[in-house]
Design an enzyme around this catalytic site. Sequence first.
Site, short mmCIF file in Angstrom:
data_model
loop_
_atom_site.label_atom_id
_atom_site.label_comp_id
_atom_site.label_asym_id
_atom_site.label_seq_id
_atom_site.Cartn_x
_atom_site.Cartn_y
_atom_site.Cartn_z
N THR A 1 56.14 17.79 38.03
CA THR A 1 57.16 17.95 39.08
C THR A 1 58.47 18.42 38.46
OG1 THR A 1 56.07 16.18 40.29
CG2 THR A 1 58.25 16.84 41.06
N SER B 1 48.44 18.31 40.81
CA SER B 1 47.44 17.37 41.32
C SER B 1 46.22 18.14 41.82
CB SER B 1 48.01 16.54 42.47
OG SER B 1 48.73 15.44 41.97
N GLN C 1 55.37 16.89 53.16
CA GLN C 1 54.24 17.16 52.28
C GLN C 1 53.33 18.26 52.83
OE1 GLN C 1 53.93 14.77 49.48
NE2 GLN C 1 52.74 16.42 48.61
N LYS D 1 46.53 15.00 51.31
CA LYS D 1 46.97 14.86 49.92
C LYS D 1 48.43 14.49 49.93
CE LYS D 1 46.51 15.30 45.47
NZ LYS D 1 46.89 13.87 45.41
N LYS E 1 54.92 21.56 52.04
CA LYS E 1 54.91 21.75 50.58
C LYS E 1 53.52 22.13 50.10
CE LYS E 1 56.74 18.33 48.58
NZ LYS E 1 57.22 17.15 47.83
N ASN F 1 60.16 9.44 36.79
CA ASN F 1 59.23 10.49 36.35
C ASN F 1 59.80 11.89 36.55
OD1 ASN F 1 56.94 12.46 37.63
ND2 ASN F 1 56.23 11.48 35.77
N LYS G 1 50.97 10.86 53.30
CA LYS G 1 51.80 10.04 52.42
C LYS G 1 51.47 8.59 52.72
CE LYS G 1 54.98 10.58 49.25
NZ LYS G 1 55.23 11.67 48.31
N GLY H 1 50.91 9.40 42.94
CA GLY H 1 52.08 8.55 42.77
C GLY H 1 53.29 9.05 43.52
N ASP H 2 54.34 8.26 43.49
CA ASP H 2 55.65 8.61 44.02
C ASP H 2 56.58 7.52 43.49
OD1 ASP H 2 57.00 10.49 46.20
OD2 ASP H 2 57.81 8.51 46.58
#
Length: 448
Positions: A213, A380, A114, A93, A117, A244, A129, A168-169
């Site tokens: 976020t 998410s 990630q 993810k 996290k 964002n 990622k 997204g990112d």
Amino acid sequence: MSNLKGRIQEIYDQVVRRNPGEPEFHQAVKEVIETLGTVLEKHPEYVEQKIIERICEPERQIIFRVPWIDDKGEIHINRGFRVQFNSAIGPYKGGCRFHPSVYLGIIKFLGFEQLFKNSLTGLPIGGAKGGSDFDPKGRSNNEIMRFCQSFMNELYRYLGEHTDVPAGDIGVGGREIGYMFGQYKRLTNRYETGVFTGKGLTYGGSLARTEATGYGLIFFTHEMLATRKQSFDGKTCLVSGSGNVAIYTMEKVQKFGGKVVACSDSNGVIYDKKGIDLVTVKRLKEVERRRIRDYCEVHPDAEYREKGVIWEIPCDIALPCATQNELNGESAAKLIKNGCIAVAEGANMPTTPEGIKVFQDAGIMYAPGKASNAGGVATSALEMQQNASRDSWDFDFTEKKLHIIMKKIHASCFETADTYGCPGNYVIGANITGFRKVADTMIAMGLI
Ligand code: NDP
């Protein structure tokens, strides 16, 4: 312990040797493994089982060609990436980034972060990622769509709700996710909502995911401030970026009684002493996709500093929400000199190692992104839960769940730092908490 220090250095040297020319990945690895000495001392099984060595090597790395045609008929070739870092605790993810600076080292650093996290969220999600060196700036809707479709023509074969779930990112928001999901559906003939998160609300998206976020960052920071009997109320804040994460960070700061006086994009900084007007920022960035300098058309009293450094503006709380290594040692020293009491990261790895050292030496509150920006991926995972049960929750319910998750992440980082003899050190707290869940699972699963 000195043996362990030597072992950690050897592992790091090997990571540098095996991944040449990837300084961001080296930086992310170093920042984590340097804090794991005391855990390895208490748990020799992690050393025997070579958990750190295994964790530093992604399970799978995919690099592919992305050809597409612009509106004038010219052919372009970009490079696509997906690094599937670790799936011990759940399907891969992590978001996709479209930015010209993207190369394998950026995707690897993001995938590595990630993993920790996602573990910290307490939810069953592994780390990955992806992205491309495609530059979406100035491209038409049709060009973005053609690029996303071509990107998906290769990537789709590696995805799946039980395999790998992108989001997204930087440069990838709701529009891009829509185009990618649409192409995935066409290619696979499956309406598999759980294969992407950050989707639109009409096809399986979750309320509060867009805000998650930024909101999560402020929930975390609120908890951190409370440990020193502080709050956002009446505090002056800086928020870098205007994408964002930055937008919803600013929104929540305002709700908590703080005043954001500056934000930015890659061209410059807006300084509005009266407080940033979010309606204008949202219109410029979310609707019209314009530059932040245009803020001054509506607010002529505000100052625009082309190529300015946002961290030079005096503040109580600094919230970096743009990109990696945007806050260096010099900027950190300036923040301290100007009286800053807390820094919490919305972006991934925005503070350089020199900057982190300045904050820690000064004894101010500092929250690393892998803990403080985990609200996005946590929501998410809530979107995946809703998709799996073919349900959709209302905004307040979802936001409350996010709030609880951020409180828990804060508490576990805070308590772990204490347990390992470093009270108030959120870097150690986050790294050790995130690491242990993955490490224990890897041992339980045998040699994976
Ligand atoms: P967006 O693309 O929405 O916004 C990025 C913002 O940062 C823009 O204002 C952009 O300015 C600025 N920016 C990007 N690159 C640079 C650069 N090299 N120098 C200066 N400014 C830059 O991305 P997000 O808001 O989604 O992401 C921001 C950060 O938060 C990233 O580090 C991302 O990895 C992290 N993050 C995002 C999550 C999410 O849910 N979206 C979750 C967790 C972390 P410009 O428009 O000029 O490029």
